[in-house]
Design a protein around this motif. Structure first.
Motif, PDB file in Angstrom:
ATOM      1  N   SER A  31      12.630 -21.580  18.298  1.00  0.00           N
ATOM      2  CA  SER A  31      11.132 -21.387  18.973  1.00  0.00           C
ATOM      3  C   SER A  31      11.185 -21.204  20.287  1.00  0.00           C
ATOM      4  CB  SER A  31      10.366 -22.658  18.410  1.00  0.00           C
ATOM      5  OG  SER A  31      10.241 -22.502  17.077  1.00  0.00           O
ATOM      6  N   ALA A  32      10.483 -20.085  21.012  1.00  0.00           N
ATOM      7  CA  ALA A  32      10.185 -20.082  22.258  1.00  0.00           C
ATOM      8  C   ALA A  32       9.089 -20.815  22.467  1.00  0.00           C
ATOM      9  CB  ALA A  32       9.951 -18.326  22.673  1.00  0.00           C
ATOM     10  N   MET A  33       8.965 -21.208  23.646  1.00  0.00           N
ATOM     11  CA  MET A  33       7.841 -22.164  23.971  1.00  0.00           C
ATOM     12  C   MET A  33       7.187 -21.962  25.226  1.00  0.00           C
ATOM     13  SD  MET A  33       8.300 -24.580  21.599  1.00  0.00           S
ATOM     14  CE  MET A  33       7.050 -25.791  21.990  1.00  0.00           C
ATOM     15  N   GLY A  34       5.710 -22.102  25.056  1.00  0.00           N
ATOM     16  CA  GLY A  34       4.909 -21.726  26.159  1.00  0.00           C
ATOM     17  C   GLY A  34       3.830 -23.021  26.345  1.00  0.00           C
ATOM     18  N   TRP A  35       3.550 -22.861  27.748  1.00  0.00           N
ATOM     19  CA  TRP A  35       2.628 -24.035  28.035  1.00  0.00           C
ATOM     20  C   TRP A  35       1.235 -22.918  28.657  1.00  0.00           C
ATOM     21  CZ3 TRP A  35       2.052 -28.755  27.779  1.00  0.00           C
ATOM     22  CH2 TRP A  35       2.983 -29.653  27.431  1.00  0.00           C
ATOM     23  N   PHE A  36      -0.034 -23.166  27.981  1.00  0.00           N
ATOM     24  CA  PHE A  36      -1.405 -22.695  28.661  1.00  0.00           C
ATOM     25  C   PHE A  36      -2.132 -23.711  28.889  1.00  0.00           C
ATOM     26  CE2 PHE A  36      -0.743 -18.222  26.555  1.00  0.00           C
ATOM     27  CZ  PHE A  36       0.486 -18.612  25.962  1.00  0.00           C
ATOM     28  N   CYS A  95       0.619 -26.833  24.771  1.00  0.00           N
ATOM     29  CA  CYS A  95       1.938 -26.415  24.581  1.00  0.00           C
ATOM     30  C   CYS A  95       1.868 -25.400  23.102  1.00  0.00           C
ATOM     31  CB  CYS A  95       2.921 -27.485  24.312  1.00  0.00           C
ATOM     32  SG  CYS A  95       2.908 -28.453  23.200  1.00  0.00           S
ATOM     33  N   ALA A  96       2.728 -24.373  23.042  1.00  0.00           N
ATOM     34  CA  ALA A  96       2.591 -23.487  21.718  1.00  0.00           C
ATOM     35  C   ALA A  96       4.090 -23.129  21.716  1.00  0.00           C
ATOM     36  CB  ALA A  96       1.885 -22.352  22.342  1.00  0.00           C
ATOM     37  N   ALA A  97       4.187 -22.732  20.179  1.00  0.00           N
ATOM     38  CA  ALA A  97       5.663 -22.293  19.976  1.00  0.00           C
ATOM     39  C   ALA A  97       5.524 -21.040  18.900  1.00  0.00           C
ATOM     40  CB  ALA A  97       6.168 -23.485  19.071  1.00  0.00           C
ATOM     41  N   VAL A  98       6.540 -20.390  18.988  1.00  0.00           N
ATOM     42  CA  VAL A  98       6.718 -19.179  18.016  1.00  0.00           C
ATOM     43  C   VAL A  98       8.212 -18.894  17.764  1.00  0.00           C
ATOM     44  CG1 VAL A  98       6.757 -17.461  19.897  1.00  0.00           C
ATOM     45  CG2 VAL A  98       6.168 -16.790  17.896  1.00  0.00           C
ATOM     46  N   ILE A 104      10.957 -13.634  26.927  1.00  0.00           N
ATOM     47  CA  ILE A 104       9.908 -14.670  27.030  1.00  0.00           C
ATOM     48  C   ILE A 104       9.008 -14.111  28.162  1.00  0.00           C
ATOM     49  CG2 ILE A 104      10.931 -15.779  29.140  1.00  0.00           C
ATOM     50  CD1 ILE A 104       9.057 -17.310  26.367  1.00  0.00           C
ATOM     51  N   ALA A 105       9.139 -13.062  28.833  1.00  0.00           N
ATOM     52  CA  ALA A 105       8.185 -12.281  29.570  1.00  0.00           C
ATOM     53  C   ALA A 105       7.243 -11.631  28.833  1.00  0.00           C
ATOM     54  CB  ALA A 105       8.895 -11.422  30.755  1.00  0.00           C
TER      55      ALA A 105
END
Length: 126
Positions: A31-36, A95-98, A104-105
């Protein structure tokens, strides 16, 4: 995938905080991870993202140079180290995952992610 964010709090301008997001129930390493973040009265916005392996990161302009995203695949955890905090960083951080191998950009919108944590409040006083 279940995500549990933690580490928020009330700090003063210039202070630091480290947010954590623990993942369970899925394959974190795929999973790629992001913070929003979402401030009152504003739309949720991208802060930072990290690739599956951790080799690539991408930041919003507002975070670049002050925030660092990292991950520990052995612990199924992603982190957001926030330094030199400003009052305008006040928001609920998610946090979020996909499961994705995309650059990632390209994963900078909330529609790109399909798993979300519950959010942790960060308040920065001036």
């Amino acid at each position: 995938v279940q995500l549990q964010a933690s580490g928020g709090g009330l700090v003063q301008a210039g202070d630091s905080l480290r947010l954590s997001c623990a993942a369970s129930g899925g394959t974190f390493s795929r999973s790629a991870m992001g913070w929003f973040r979402q401030a009152p009265g504003k739309e949720r916005e991208f802060v930072a993202g990290i690739s599956r392996s951790g080799s690539s990161t991408f930041y919003a302009a507002s975070a670049r140079g002050r925030f660092t995203i990292s991950r520990d695949n052995a612990k199924n955890t992603v982190y957001l180290q926030m330094n030199s905090l400003k009052p305008e960083d006040t928001a609920v951080y998610y946090c979020a995952a996909v499961e994705s191998s995309r650059t990632i950009a390209l994963l900078t919108t909330d529609r790109a992610y399909n798993y979300w944590g519950q959010g942790t409040q960060v308040t920065v006083s001036s």
